[in-house]
Design an enzyme around this catalytic site. Sequence first.
Site, PDB file in Angstrom:
ATOM      1  N   GLY A  73       6.233   8.129  -0.129  1.00  0.00           N
ATOM      2  CA  GLY A  73       7.200   8.677   0.824  1.00  0.00           C
ATOM      3  C   GLY A  73       8.045   7.610   1.480  1.00  0.00           C
ATOM      4  O   GLY A  73       9.282   7.732   1.583  1.00  0.00           O
ATOM      5  N   LYS A  74       7.408   6.521   1.918  1.00  0.00           N
ATOM      6  CA  LYS A  74       8.149   5.454   2.576  1.00  0.00           C
ATOM      7  C   LYS A  74       8.956   4.649   1.565  1.00  0.00           C
ATOM      8  O   LYS A  74      10.056   4.169   1.882  1.00  0.00           O
ATOM      9  CB  LYS A  74       7.172   4.579   3.357  1.00  0.00           C
TER      10      LYS A  74
ATOM     11  N   CYS B 253       0.860  -1.198   0.000  1.00  0.00           N
ATOM     12  CA  CYS B 253       0.000   0.000   0.000  1.00  0.00           C
ATOM     13  C   CYS B 253       0.888   1.238   0.000  1.00  0.00           C
ATOM     14  O   CYS B 253       0.808   2.095   0.882  1.00  0.00           O
ATOM     15  CB  CYS B 253      -0.947   0.001   1.190  1.00  0.00           C
ATOM     16  N   CYS B 254       1.735   1.338  -1.003  1.00  0.00           N
ATOM     17  CA  CYS B 254       2.890   2.247  -0.976  1.00  0.00           C
ATOM     18  C   CYS B 254       2.591   3.689  -1.351  1.00  0.00           C
ATOM     19  O   CYS B 254       3.364   4.582  -1.007  1.00  0.00           O
ATOM     20  CB  CYS B 254       3.972   1.713  -1.909  1.00  0.00           C
ATOM     21  N   ALA B 255       1.532   3.950  -2.126  1.00  0.00           N
ATOM     22  CA  ALA B 255       1.321   5.301  -2.666  1.00  0.00           C
ATOM     23  C   ALA B 255       1.068   6.302  -1.533  1.00  0.00           C
ATOM     24  O   ALA B 255       0.470   5.951  -0.514  1.00  0.00           O
ATOM     25  CB  ALA B 255       0.145   5.284  -3.642  1.00  0.00           C
ATOM     26  N   PRO B 256       1.525   7.556  -1.713  1.00  0.00           N
ATOM     27  CA  PRO B 256       2.182   8.145  -2.879  1.00  0.00           C
ATOM     28  C   PRO B 256       3.702   7.978  -2.917  1.00  0.00           C
ATOM     29  O   PRO B 256       4.361   8.531  -3.773  1.00  0.00           O
ATOM     30  CB  PRO B 256       1.830   9.621  -2.757  1.00  0.00           C
TER      31      PRO B 256
ATOM     32  N   ASP C 217       2.012  -0.189   5.546  1.00  0.00           N
ATOM     33  CA  ASP C 217       1.314   1.040   5.924  1.00  0.00           C
ATOM     34  C   ASP C 217      -0.149   0.799   5.566  1.00  0.00           C
ATOM     35  O   ASP C 217      -0.608   1.141   4.481  1.00  0.00           O
ATOM     36  CB  ASP C 217       1.905   2.225   5.165  1.00  0.00           C
TER      37      ASP C 217
ATOM     38  N   ASP D 202       0.891  -1.481  -4.835  1.00  0.00           N
ATOM     39  CA  ASP D 202      -0.348  -0.741  -4.586  1.00  0.00           C
ATOM     40  C   ASP D 202      -1.403  -1.240  -5.547  1.00  0.00           C
ATOM     41  O   ASP D 202      -1.090  -1.629  -6.685  1.00  0.00           O
ATOM     42  CB  ASP D 202      -0.139   0.767  -4.755  1.00  0.00           C
TER      43      ASP D 202
ATOM     44  N   CYS E 206      -1.971   5.457  10.243  1.00  0.00           N
ATOM     45  CA  CYS E 206      -2.078   6.863  10.652  1.00  0.00           C
ATOM     46  C   CYS E 206      -3.430   7.080  11.315  1.00  0.00           C
ATOM     47  O   CYS E 206      -4.266   7.838  10.841  1.00  0.00           O
ATOM     48  CB  CYS E 206      -1.869   7.805   9.476  1.00  0.00           C
TER      49      CYS E 206
END
Length: 471
Positions: free
Chosen positions: A292-293, A287-290, A350, A308, A403
Amino acid sequence: MPQDRAAPEPARAPPPPVTPQRSARKERAGRPAAPPSGRPRPDAGARSAARPARGQPADARGGALALLAALREGATLAEAAAGAGLGQLAPAERARAQRLAAATIRWRGRSDAVLAPLLGRQPRAEMSDILRLAVTELLGLGEAPHGVVNAAVALARGAGPGGRAAAGMVNAVLRRAAGAQAQWDGAAPARLPDWLRGPVARQWGEGVAAAIEAAHETAPGVDLTGKPGAAVPGEPLPTGSRRLPPGTQVTALPGYEAGAWWVQDAAAALPVRLLDPRAGERVADLCCAPGGKTMQLAAAGAAVIAVDLSEARLSRVRANLERTRLDAALVAADALAWRPDCALDAVLLDAPCSATGTIRRHPELPLIRDGAMIPDLVRLQAAMIDHALALLGPGGRLVYAVCSIHPAEGEAQLAAALDRHPGLTVERPRMPGLDPAWITPEGAIRTRPDHWGHLGGLDGFFAVRLRRPGG
C-alpha cells in the site's frame, strides 16, 4: 470483521477463555513475531492448528466453529481461514463464517457476561465456542432465537459423545440467554490483556483504555487510497482517504480493474503523506509488503525501491503494482542487511511490530499474543531505525511507523532514537485534515482506535518524520 430466565444459581464460574495465549516466536530481522502492519502471516504451527477437529464444516456456523477451534491453538483468523476446511463452502457461506467468527471474538466480553450466571460449571472449550457463537447471533446480530438454538443444539450433537451429552445443557442455557438482551447491552467490552492495557492506561489514562476497548467492538469499514486525481468510491475522510461500509466487495467497485485505487486503512495512509515524497526522489520502502505504501510513493512520482524479506510477500506487492499500473524496484532482502548503491533521499520504515493498533480488524490478536515479543520487537525496531538513517544522504528524511498502540514501540522508541543520534530532528506534521490532537508533544502522529468514533474509528498508528543532519 452480535423470554425468560430462571433465578441464578450460586458460585457460577465464567466460561473459559476462547483460546490460550501463546508466546510469539523470535524471528530474523524484518520478520516480526506478530503480524506486521496488521497483516497475519502463516507459519507451520498455525497451519497445523487450523485443521478442523472433526470432518469438514457443512455451513457457515460450522465454519465459524472450525475457525474458533484453530484460534484456540494460536492461529490468526487469516491462518485459520486458509486451513480450516472452508474451501468446500460456497463463497457467501465462507464469508459469513469468517464474519461470525470475528463477531464472536469481538463481542466475547458481552457473551461471557450473559453466559456466566447461566452456567453451573465450565463447559469444555468446544461447547463454549458453540455457546458464544449462538449468544452472539441471538443478542448481537438479532437472529431468530428458534433457528439459532436449534442450530447450536445440532452442532453440539455433531461434536461426538461429549457433545451429545451436552446438547441438553446447550438448549437450556441458550433459551434463557435469548431473554438476556439487557445484560448483553449493559456488559462491558472485552478488556485488553494486562500486558497491553497497563502501558496504554499509563500513557493515556483509564478512560482512553476503556474507549479503545469499546472501539474494538465495532467492525471496521473499508478504506481506500487513490491515485492523484482518480475517482475513488466511498465517503471522503478528513485526511484524504475514502471509506466504504464493512464487508464491501471491493473487486466489484468502479475503478478496481483500472487500478485507480487500493484498500488501505486511513491511518496506514498517513506515514507516506507525512514523508511527502517528491517526483524523482530515491525512496526506499522497507518491509514493504503488501505494498500500500509502495503504491502511494510510486503514485507521487518517486523512484521507489521496495524491500521485503519474503519472496512470497513481494509477489503480492508485484501483483498490486501490476493492477495499479505503478512501478517500483522490488528487492528480496533482509532490511537490516540491504544497502542501496548510493545514498537515498528518503526512507519509509513501516517496521515489524506487535500490530496492536489493528485489533479492530484482527480481534483475535489479544488472545494469541502474550506480550513476550515486545522486548525483541523494540530491539529490532531500534536496529532498523539506526540502519535506515545510515542509508540517507545528508539532510535526508526517515519516516518511522508502526501499527501499534504500545508506547514502547512508538513514543519510547522515538525518545531513544533521539538520544542515540545527536543532531537528529523531528519535523512536525503539516498535513491537511490531520486532527491537531493526534500530534504528540514531540511532533509525531499518534492515532488510536477510539479516534474518529463518529466516522467508524481507525487503526492505531505511530509515525514520525526524522531529518538527518546536514544538506
